[in-house]
Design a protein around this motif. Structure first.
Motif, short mmCIF file in Angstrom:
data_model
loop_
_atom_site.label_atom_id
_atom_site.label_comp_id
_atom_site.label_asym_id
_atom_site.label_seq_id
_atom_site.Cartn_x
_atom_site.Cartn_y
_atom_site.Cartn_z
N MET A 85 0.83 -1.20 0.00
CA MET A 85 0.00 0.00 0.00
C MET A 85 0.86 1.25 0.00
SD MET A 85 -2.59 -1.10 3.09
CE MET A 85 -1.22 -1.51 4.20
N GLU A 131 0.84 5.26 1.37
CA GLU A 131 0.32 5.85 2.61
C GLU A 131 -1.13 6.29 2.45
OE1 GLU A 131 1.54 9.72 5.20
OE2 GLU A 131 3.12 8.22 4.88
N ASP A 186 -4.84 1.12 4.70
CA ASP A 186 -3.93 1.68 5.69
C ASP A 186 -4.78 2.07 6.90
OD1 ASP A 186 -2.17 3.08 7.25
OD2 ASP A 186 -1.54 4.49 5.69
N ARG A 198 -4.32 5.50 8.75
CA ARG A 198 -4.48 6.80 8.10
C ARG A 198 -5.77 6.95 7.30
NH1 ARG A 198 0.57 4.86 7.99
NH2 ARG A 198 2.24 6.14 8.86
N GLY A 235 3.37 -1.99 7.20
CA GLY A 235 2.79 -0.70 6.88
C GLY A 235 3.01 -0.27 5.44
N PRO A 236 2.58 0.94 5.11
CA PRO A 236 2.78 1.47 3.77
C PRO A 236 4.25 1.39 3.35
CG PRO A 236 1.33 2.90 5.01
CD PRO A 236 1.86 1.89 5.99
#
Length: 461
Positions: A316, A318, A347, A350, A382-383
């Motif tokens: 991904m 962000e 995500d 966010r 995470g991203p």
């Protein structure tokens, strides 16, 4: 009667020997003992304060409170090898493991040193991931035993367990007590030490608990890989590649890494002319305005699937939102993204969608708007990092979602519980939602950049 008893005894011995798996004849001249049974010559402790001693031809490691993980490592390093040893744990606090092709940075942690790299797990807890592959102090779990639940019963608490580890080329395979456990294809480390772990503990009452090792031997020449016979999932970190074993088990790539063959735009006859790209073996959709299928459109497989095992890697950007949908029929005639069951890609930190829906059922790896994924933060990348997704649909309509090798939810299509969830979701307007006998696989364009690779599928009988 005595003859019958003798025959039964002989058969019992043969069965017992066959259950021990591919353990070789101790007299085989290709084997070299790594432990002489008398002392720790050729070994050294690093990184922690736990003590190791030799008694009765066994290496015994003693847990030390408030010490980091301690490793007894070989002074010599090894590339390709077959390793066998026996391991015993007597207390549930004594997590352990065997480092293979291990690495050591003596300057890390203010000069106290850091061991990192491949570790074959010894897990006495109810989780039962013994024989799985962990990347110590680096990437974390590569092969949790949710990927091979049949092997969770192989390790026996309080008993000697026969470990076999083959590290040949970029393949690492493990066995415990003859049970096939883990199969990983990875090339980050080609050579390193063998290490025996005493895990850190915080409870002083657990200090002194013992972990035992014996019969440690290795082959480094004339290696003959032992083929797995069972139906074992392979974690392959290569780029759009399948092992011969995977091919034999019916796996095929849905994305060849070079072309859009096998894919087309949803509600279209051809692959989208813009927005979707193939670059260096990666399939990616451009970021736009965050709109659902309003920019370049979703893509779907040309082929339809019913019962299957689907695995895919995704990364991904962000704040991204996307998804992998299945049982997509393209028959609803709706606007926006095509209708189907959705493995959510999000995500969570966010994107606002993570806080919508009911009790987190729109978060990463969830069955979108229906069932929340039960996941731990440490198993989420995470991203900008690659995650491994997996969807299993069994012939009896049982469905499972996995994230980075860990099962995060399961349900049964068409069950009363499933239909109750649909009735309070956004999908309640669609008759028999998600219950089609077959459908396309869909990758969603939700206006955010998301990348995919290693998309592979196997039809389940």
């Amino acid at each position: 009667m005595r003859k019958i008893v003798s025959i039964i005894s002989i058969l019992g011995c043969l069965i017992l020997l066959s259950c021990q798996g591919p353990r070789n004849d101790p007299s085989d001249e290709n084997w070299t003992n790594l432990f002489n049974g008398r002392n720790l010559d050729g070994w050294k402790p690093v990184a922690g304060e736990a003590l190791f001693e030799v008694n009765n031809k066994e290496i015994i490691g003693y847990a030390k409170a408030n010490s980091p993980n301690t490793f007894l490592i070989t002074e010599e390093t090894y590339g390709d090898f077959i390793l066998e040893l026996d391991l015993k744990i007597e207390d549930i606090s004594s997590n352990s493991g065997v480092m293979v092709r291990g690495q050591f940075d003596p300057n890390a942690r203010d000069g106290n040193g850091l061991v990192f790299g491949y570790q074959v797990e010894a897990d006495p807890t109810e989780r039962a991931w013994s024989g799985g592959l962990y990347d110590e102090a680096r990437r974390g779990w590569l092969y949790p035993l949710d990927l091979n639940p049949k092997a969770k019963s192989a390790f026996k608490m309080g008993e000697w367990n026969a470990y076999r580890i083959e590290a040949i080329g970029n393949e690492i395979k493990t066995w415990i007590n003859g049970q096939e456990v883990a199969y990983v294809v990875d090339d980050i480390d080609a050579k390193g030490f063998i290490g025996l772990q005493v895990h850190s503990i915080n409870n002083p009452e657990e200090e002194g608990n013992k972990t035992y090792f014996r019969n440690i031997r290795i082959q480094t020449e004339n290696l003959s890989p032992t083929p797995f016979q069972g139906d074992v999932f392979v974690v392959n970190t290569g780029l759009n590649e399948l092992t011969e074993f995977e091919k034999e088990k019916g796996w095929k790539l849905l994305f060849d890494g070079k072309t859009s063959n096998g894919w087309k735009g949803a509600y279209k006859e051809t692959f989208p002319e813009k927005g979707w790209h193939i670059r260096d073996g990666i399939l990616l959709v451009e970021g736009a305005d965050g709109g659902e299928s309003s920019n370049f459109g979703d893509i779907v497989t040309v082929e339809k699937f019913s019962a299957f095992d689907l695995a895919f890697d995704f990364m991904m950007s962000e704040g991204a939102n996307s998804g992998v949908k299945y049982f997509v029929t393209l028959s609803e005639g709706n606007t926006g993204s095509a209708i189907g069951l959705e493995y959510q890609i999000l995500d969570d930190e966010r994107h606002p969608d993570a806080k919508l829906g009911i009790e987190g059922n729109r978060t990463l790896a969830s069955l979108y708007d229906l069932i929340k994924a039960d996941k731990q933060t440490r198993f989420v990348k995470g991203p900008g990092e690659w995650n491994k997704g997996r969807i299993m649909v069994y012939p009896d309509n049982k469905v499972e979602h996995y994230l980075n090798g860990v099962k995060v939810l399961e349900y049964v299509r068409g069950s009363g519980e499933y239909r109750d969830l649909v009735a309070i979701s956004k999908y309640k307007i669609w008759e028999n939602f998600g219950e089609a006998t077959e459908g396309h696989i869909l990758l969603q364009d939700h206006g955010d950049e998301v990348q995919f690779k290693n998309i592979k599928i196997r039809i389940l009988p």
